[in-house]
Write an enzyme that holds these catalytic residues in place. Structure first.
Site, short mmCIF file in Angstrom:
data_model
loop_
_atom_site.label_atom_id
_atom_site.label_comp_id
_atom_site.label_asym_id
_atom_site.label_seq_id
_atom_site.Cartn_x
_atom_site.Cartn_y
_atom_site.Cartn_z
N GLY A 178 -10.44 3.17 7.28
CA GLY A 178 -10.97 2.14 6.78
C GLY A 178 -10.35 1.38 5.36
CD GLN A 179 -7.38 3.75 0.47
OE1 GLN A 179 -6.95 4.66 1.21
NE2 GLN A 179 -7.31 3.72 -0.66
N GLY B 248 -8.61 9.18 -5.37
CA GLY B 248 -8.96 10.43 -6.02
C GLY B 248 -10.55 10.71 -5.60
N GLY C 83 -9.24 7.30 -9.33
CA GLY C 83 -9.72 6.20 -8.77
C GLY C 83 -10.25 6.09 -7.40
N GLY D 31 -6.35 11.88 -11.27
CA GLY D 31 -6.48 10.49 -10.90
C GLY D 31 -7.97 10.45 -10.32
CB THR E 135 -1.05 0.04 1.14
OG1 THR E 135 -0.04 0.33 2.25
CG2 THR E 135 -1.68 -1.48 1.45
CB CYS E 136 0.19 4.84 -0.13
SG CYS E 136 -1.30 5.02 1.31
#
Length: 551
Positions: free
Chosen positions: A215-216, A296, A293, A291, A149-150
């Protein structure tokens, strides 16, 4: 020991030499660089990860491993007279055959490694099956999964040997990223078995995120399971671990208020932008989102929540932008294709980037030619880059009139309300502790599964043999109904006789039976019924690895 011809001594030469060539110098140098420079990263509700275990003891595997090796050496002149596995068991690697497979996480996160390193190690979702296959192709890795992930790049594996497994995975990470092994070792953290499990549960619950309860990350853990479906190396232990982590993440969010008021990376990015802008320009600053997505879209939602009524969105296609526009009535969302990105940037005060591009979209030469922004917004064009790999090149920071912020800079936003965050984390930790016990009991119970299968197969062979004798004595003209009744009778007797032993082989953490009791029962049944296999479990795995590499 009987070994098939395909598993000859010659075929294991490379493995044996690898085991015996791990000298004290190699282990204390490249493999354990932190003996020279140890870094500790304190974390709330964690033991110090990296080089310090949860109980505070420094991990010093090199010394333990070298002591175990001692002065033993393989006499290669006698190698031809021994089978490959006999050599293995009488060599310095004897300790290896006695190890239980371990769950290991080799990770770099926002807490331990800079974004410049994480982006080189990032693995796109489409590449997950390939990465799992390559990892499981390593000599000491049985199962694997990648959480990229990021904020983190973590590799979870089931390793036949902790030491060699970590070494092989670290070398694989170096090979795929171009980062030297020594540099990866300086920034990585290593966790084993229970600690590795607890870490993933905390990650899924949002306790390890920059933004508590976001939550991501739970959706990203779900995506690991989805990407691993049908992939050979995403096996029972690792898939069970990630599925249980999803359960933990959902339960923590349901039973605690950890997500109340929590922000995502996207909302923290918007918050950071408004912290850097003069308050008088909050409703007038020109916003550009590159972006459309998931990230974004969240940026756009949070901008709207902050009072922005107009923004430009650059995306490869208009379809996603149109869907967002339809969802957010009353907000002017202007679509522009990627070919217009620089032109749109020239008319923007704040630029958010969140694309999956593996190369930077903005370089120094692009940004230096952009016109200056108004003094009303502070005279600085803000680039808020929440992509990993980064969308904004590192040298853009050298451009006068431009300021670049990436995911590592979001710490400034989430530093507030620390006490409230810790209180919520303690509530979640109690749930994690409970779930950890259940998962460990499930995994430990897998130790007895081979014995359960062998005992049932043993009983069924006897049942079928005796059933055949009985039916032959009854003659050939036995009615089908009678034949079925006799068969059902024999099955019923066997099942009732096996019920007690089977119950005493299971240990699921829900009763008073301990794992030690279950293992004692397993060993007793193995002895009584002669269920021991000619090859130990680990030896069977070694043979399977070698045979697989020959194909």
């Amino acid at each position: 020991m009987a070994i098939s011809s395909t598993f000859s001594a010659a075929k294991l030469d490379s493995l044996l030499m690898n085991y015996c060539s791990s000298s004290s110098a190699s282990f204390s140098g490249a493999y354990f660089p932190y003996q020279q420079q140890m870094k500790v990263f304190p974390r709330p509700n964690h033991g110090n990860k990296g080089m310090v275990s949860r109980n505070g003891g420094v991990r010093c595997e090199a010394a333990e491993f070298n002591a175990a090796l001692g002065p033993q050496k393989i006499d290669l002149s006698k190698a031809s007279a021994l089978s490959a596995l006999q050599q293995l068991k009488t060599s310095a690697a004897d300790r290896y055959t006695k190890e239980r497979s371990s769950i290991v996480v080799i990770g770099l996160s926002v807490h331990t490694a800079p974004v410049e390193m994480r982006e080189k190690l990032a693995i796109p979702e489409a590449e997950m099956p390939r990465a799992i296959g390559e990892l499981c192709g390593l000599n000491h890795i049985e199962e694997a999964a990648v959480l990229s992930t990021c904020n983190r790049m973590e590799i979870y594996v089931v390793a036949l040997s902790q030491h060699r497994g970590v070494k092989e995975v670290t070398e694989w990470m170096s090979k795929t990223s171009g980062i030297p092994v020594s540099e990866i070792c300086e920034h990585r953290f290593l966790l084993y078995n229970k600690d590795a499990t607890q870490h993933l549960f905390e990650v899924s619950a949002g306790l390890d995120s920059l933004v508590l309860g976001e939550g991501q990350i739970l959706a990203q853990v779900r995506q690991v399971v989805k990407a691993g479906e049908g992939v050979l190396g995403f096996g029972r232990n690792i898939s069970g671990l990630f599925k249980h982590a999803i359960t933990v993440g959902k339960r923590v969010r349901t039973e605690t208020n950890i997500a109340a008021g929590a922000v995502s990376v996207s909302s923290a990015a918007v918050e950071l932008a408004f912290m850097k802008l003069p308050e008088s320009s909050h409703t007038t600053a020109r916003m550009l989102v590159v972006g459309a997505g998931k990230m974004g879209k969240l940026v756009i939602k949070h901008l709207v929540a902050k009072g922005c009524t107009k923004m430009v969105v650059v995306n490869r296609s208009e379809e996603k932008v149109a869907a967002i526009r339809e969802e957010m009535k009353g907000v002017e969302i202007i679509y522009r294709p990627f070919t217009d990105m620089l032109a749109c940037s020239a008319e923007a005060d704040v630029i958010f980037t969140s694309t999956a591009s593996e190369t930077p979209l903005f370089l120094k030469e692009h940004v230096k030619d952009l016109p200056p922004v108004s003094s009303e917004v502070g005279g600085l064009r803000l680039f808020i880059d929440i992509s990993v790999p980064r969308n904004v090149g590192s040298y853009v920071t050298d451009v006068e009139g431009a300021r670049v912020y990436n995911v590592d800079d979001l710490k400034e936003v989430v530093a507030a309300n620390k006490e409230d965050r810790l209180r919520k984390a303690m509530e979640a930790q109690a749930i994690i502790t409970e779930e950890l016990k259940q998962f460990e009991a499930w995994r430990d119970s897998l130790e007895t599964v081979p014995t359960i299968k062998k005992l049932r197969a043993y009983a069924d062979r006897i049942r079928l043999a005796e059933l055949e004798k009985c039916l032959s004595k009854m003659g050939e003209d036995i009615p089908k109904k009678t034949r079925k009744a006799v068969d059902d009778l024999s099955r019923g007797i066997v099942n009732k006789l096996l019920h007690g032993p089977m119950q005493h082989l299971r240990c699921d953490g829900n009763d008073g039976r301990t794992l030690n009791e279950a293992l004692e029962n397993m060993n007793a049944l193995n002895r009584m019924f002669g269920l021991e296999s000619d090859l130990s479990l680990v030896e069977q795995k070694i043979r399977a690895k070698v045979e697989q590499s020959q194909k």
